[in-house]
Write a protein that holds these residues in place. Structure first.
Motif, PDB file in Angstrom:
ATOM      1  N   GLN A  29      59.962  34.966 -35.493  1.00 55.38           N
ATOM      2  CA  GLN A  29      58.619  35.116 -34.946  1.00 55.38           C
ATOM      3  C   GLN A  29      58.107  33.785 -34.409  1.00 55.38           C
ATOM      4  N   VAL A  30      57.381  33.854 -33.291  1.00 60.32           N
ATOM      5  CA  VAL A  30      56.728  32.669 -32.743  1.00 60.32           C
ATOM      6  C   VAL A  30      55.242  32.968 -32.555  1.00 60.32           C
ATOM      7  N   VAL A  31      54.471  31.900 -32.494  1.00 62.20           N
ATOM      8  CA  VAL A  31      53.020  32.006 -32.356  1.00 62.20           C
ATOM      9  C   VAL A  31      52.589  31.193 -31.138  1.00 62.20           C
ATOM     10  N   VAL A  32      51.874  31.829 -30.214  1.00 61.69           N
ATOM     11  CA  VAL A  32      51.262  31.139 -29.085  1.00 61.69           C
ATOM     12  C   VAL A  32      49.825  30.797 -29.472  1.00 61.69           C
ATOM     13  N   LEU A  33      49.449  29.519 -29.313  1.00 55.94           N
ATOM     14  CA  LEU A  33      48.135  29.040 -29.724  1.00 55.94           C
ATOM     15  C   LEU A  33      47.269  28.772 -28.497  1.00 55.94           C
ATOM     16  N   VAL A  34      46.036  29.288 -28.522  1.00 56.10           N
ATOM     17  CA  VAL A  34      45.151  29.218 -27.364  1.00 56.10           C
ATOM     18  C   VAL A  34      43.971  28.304 -27.681  1.00 56.10           C
ATOM     19  N   GLN A  35      43.772  27.302 -26.862  1.00 54.55           N
ATOM     20  CA  GLN A  35      42.795  26.243 -27.066  1.00 54.55           C
ATOM     21  C   GLN A  35      41.358  26.727 -26.924  1.00 54.55           C
ATOM     22  N   GLY A  36      40.414  25.853 -27.315  1.00 55.07           N
ATOM     23  CA  GLY A  36      39.003  26.054 -27.048  1.00 55.07           C
ATOM     24  C   GLY A  36      38.591  25.377 -25.748  1.00 55.07           C
ATOM     25  N   SER A  37      37.295  25.047 -25.629  1.00 54.61           N
ATOM     26  CA  SER A  37      36.745  24.653 -24.330  1.00 54.61           C
ATOM     27  C   SER A  37      36.946  23.193 -23.965  1.00 54.61           C
ATOM     28  N   ASN A  38      37.241  22.316 -24.925  1.00 50.04           N
ATOM     29  CA  ASN A  38      37.243  20.886 -24.622  1.00 50.04           C
ATOM     30  C   ASN A  38      38.612  20.232 -24.647  1.00 50.04           C
ATOM     31  N   LEU A  39      39.456  20.603 -25.581  1.00 48.24           N
ATOM     32  CA  LEU A  39      40.728  19.925 -25.787  1.00 48.24           C
ATOM     33  C   LEU A  39      41.899  20.871 -25.542  1.00 48.24           C
ATOM     34  N   THR A  40      43.006  20.311 -25.107  1.00 48.48           N
ATOM     35  CA  THR A  40      44.218  21.088 -24.902  1.00 48.48           C
ATOM     36  C   THR A  40      44.702  21.715 -26.208  1.00 48.48           C
ATOM     37  N   PHE A  71      49.607  25.186 -25.394  1.00 45.31           N
ATOM     38  CA  PHE A  71      49.599  24.870 -23.963  1.00 45.31           C
ATOM     39  C   PHE A  71      48.216  24.392 -23.547  1.00 45.31           C
ATOM     40  N   ALA A  72      48.161  23.838 -22.354  1.00 51.06           N
ATOM     41  CA  ALA A  72      46.908  23.361 -21.778  1.00 51.06           C
ATOM     42  C   ALA A  72      46.542  24.255 -20.601  1.00 51.06           C
ATOM     43  N   ILE A  73      45.357  24.831 -20.653  1.00 49.87           N
ATOM     44  CA  ILE A  73      44.833  25.609 -19.534  1.00 49.87           C
ATOM     45  C   ILE A  73      44.714  24.703 -18.315  1.00 49.87           C
ATOM     46  N   ARG A  74      44.794  25.290 -17.130  1.00 48.10           N
ATOM     47  CA  ARG A  74      44.701  24.524 -15.876  1.00 48.10           C
ATOM     48  C   ARG A  74      43.526  23.544 -15.911  1.00 48.10           C
ATOM     49  N   GLY A  75      43.784  22.326 -15.463  1.00 49.63           N
ATOM     50  CA  GLY A  75      42.745  21.310 -15.425  1.00 49.63           C
ATOM     51  C   GLY A  75      42.592  20.525 -16.703  1.00 49.63           C
ATOM     52  N   TYR A  76      43.266  20.946 -17.771  1.00 57.78           N
ATOM     53  CA  TYR A  76      43.230  20.232 -19.048  1.00 57.78           C
ATOM     54  C   TYR A  76      44.550  19.480 -19.233  1.00 57.78           C
ATOM     55  N   VAL A 114      49.628  35.691 -31.465  1.00 58.68           N
ATOM     56  CA  VAL A 114      48.685  34.808 -30.788  1.00 58.68           C
ATOM     57  C   VAL A 114      47.617  34.364 -31.783  1.00 58.68           C
ATOM     58  N   LEU A 115      47.359  33.042 -31.821  1.00 61.42           N
ATOM     59  CA  LEU A 115      46.249  32.468 -32.577  1.00 61.42           C
ATOM     60  C   LEU A 115      45.341  31.780 -31.573  1.00 61.42           C
ATOM     61  N   ALA A 116      44.054  32.182 -31.557  1.00 62.13           N
ATOM     62  CA  ALA A 116      43.146  31.688 -30.531  1.00 62.13           C
ATOM     63  C   ALA A 116      41.866  31.181 -31.158  1.00 62.13           C
ATOM     64  N   PHE A 117      41.429  30.005 -30.709  1.00 65.16           N
ATOM     65  CA  PHE A 117      40.293  29.288 -31.300  1.00 65.16           C
ATOM     66  C   PHE A 117      39.116  29.223 -30.341  1.00 65.16           C
ATOM     67  N   SER A 118      37.905  29.541 -30.833  1.00 68.45           N
ATOM     68  CA  SER A 118      36.664  29.338 -30.101  1.00 68.45           C
ATOM     69  C   SER A 118      36.710  30.050 -28.746  1.00 68.45           C
ATOM     70  N   TRP A 119      36.547  29.316 -27.635  1.00 66.56           N
ATOM     71  CA  TRP A 119      36.649  29.953 -26.322  1.00 66.56           C
ATOM     72  C   TRP A 119      38.000  30.663 -26.176  1.00 66.56           C
ATOM     73  N   GLY A 120      39.045  30.097 -26.768  1.00 62.89           N
ATOM     74  CA  GLY A 120      40.345  30.761 -26.723  1.00 62.89           C
ATOM     75  C   GLY A 120      40.300  32.160 -27.311  1.00 62.89           C
ATOM     76  N   GLY A 121      39.393  32.392 -28.284  1.00 63.60           N
ATOM     77  CA  GLY A 121      39.248  33.728 -28.838  1.00 63.60           C
ATOM     78  C   GLY A 121      38.779  34.720 -27.797  1.00 63.60           C
ATOM     79  N   ARG A 122      37.850  34.293 -26.944  1.00 66.18           N
ATOM     80  CA  ARG A 122      37.398  35.177 -25.866  1.00 66.18           C
ATOM     81  C   ARG A 122      38.524  35.398 -24.852  1.00 66.18           C
ATOM     82  N   ILE A 123      39.245  34.330 -24.539  1.00 61.68           N
ATOM     83  CA  ILE A 123      40.365  34.450 -23.600  1.00 61.68           C
ATOM     84  C   ILE A 123      41.391  35.455 -24.125  1.00 61.68           C
ATOM     85  N   ALA A 124      41.847  35.226 -25.351  1.00 60.28           N
ATOM     86  CA  ALA A 124      42.906  36.069 -25.908  1.00 60.28           C
ATOM     87  C   ALA A 124      42.403  37.475 -26.214  1.00 60.28           C
TER      88      ALA A 124
END
Length: 283
Positions: A29-40, A71-76, A114-124
């Protein structure tokens, strides 16, 4: 500590910066981690410093037998930027997440968690409404779910400046070591001083919220206790209502002591790591 593998993959508008850990043994198993609004994702989920080697979420997942992908969202970070920082929105970030999930699948893991934090929670969360069949289990960590009050004033500059003072304020001193706050401040100023401001412009308008009734994946909703008390980021539904409406019988709602928005950087981090691993392992 596991060795990081940093690479660039094709994204919707350019290259996306990706970091992997623990993939070489070919874990089940692997986990993709999704960032919040400020940091990669790399900085948010793989931060450590001399004397603070036990802060990395990626390392904690690898120690539990998972592979980890941030990963880093575009622009980060090192991901290619758009011309306009305001153009980086939840919808464009969902496109970037889609590209990372597709890349992960191509590497041989057809249903990553998928583990998603803060804004990443809305994205995921919004991505999972229509693409949940492509992933396994979902962890929404202090998610900014959308649908709540707008956050004013709207920014006038397309790029946000990260400062050590911002994180000194966000990381409650009663839960966070001075060493961590200082090390993270140095890192932010030195390596991630700028990020797109599209999310702040988006938050100043009515935001499309996650619809929990469309999320069928097994889901963990998890908070540090101080974040669970806060009125911001609650969205249009109370947290318990959101949890009840998740369209899965396999779900958990966990509130942990020893931290707030950033409990993975705080006293309660080891309980956070354990709770996440136990939930993901059930899949």
């Amino acid at each position: 500590m596991p060795h990081p593998n940093d690479l660039l993959i094709d994204g919707p508008i350019g290259r996306l910066s990706v970091r992997t850990k623990g993939l070489e043994p070919r874990p089940r198993q692997v986990v993709v981690l999704v960032q919040g609004s400020n940091l990669t994702g790399q900085s948010m989920f793989d931060f450590s410093f001399p004397g603070g080697e036990d802060y990395s979420v990626m390392d904690a997942l690898v120690a539990e037998g998972f592979g980890a992908i941030a990963f880093a969202i575009r622009g980060y970070g090192r991901s290619d930027p758009p011309e306009d920082g305001f153009s980086v929105t939840t919808e464009t970030a969902m496109e970037d997440l889609d590209a990372v999930i597709a890349w992960t699948t191509a590497q041989g893991w057809p249903k990553p968690h998928v583990l998603a934090f803060s804004w990443g929670g809305r994205i995921a969360g919004r991505w999972a409404e229509t693409h949940g069949g492509r992933i396994g289990r979902l962890v929404l960590y202090d998610p900014a779910r959308g649908g709540g009050n707008v956050i004013l004033p709207a920014p006038t500059e397309p790029w946000w400046t990260n400062t050590r003072e911002h994180y000194a304020e966000k990381l409650e001193p009663e839960f966070t070591s001075a060493e961590l706050r200082n090390a993270l401040g140095d890192h932010v100023v030195g390596y991630e001083s700028r990020s797109p401001n599209g999310i702040r412009l988006e938050n100043a308008t009515p935001v499309t919220p996650i619809n929990p009734a469309k999320i069928t994946n097994p889901t963990l909703l998890i908070y540090g206790v101080e974040a669970a008390k806060a009125t911001y980021m609650k969205g249009g539904l109370e947290r318990a209502e959101f949890f009840e409406q998740l369209a899965s019988d396999d779900k958990a709602f966990v509130i942990l002591p020893g931290g707030g928005d950033f409990i993975h950087f705080q006293q309660g981090r080891h309980r956070f790591f354990k709770a996440v691993a136990e939930f993901l392992r059930a899949g």
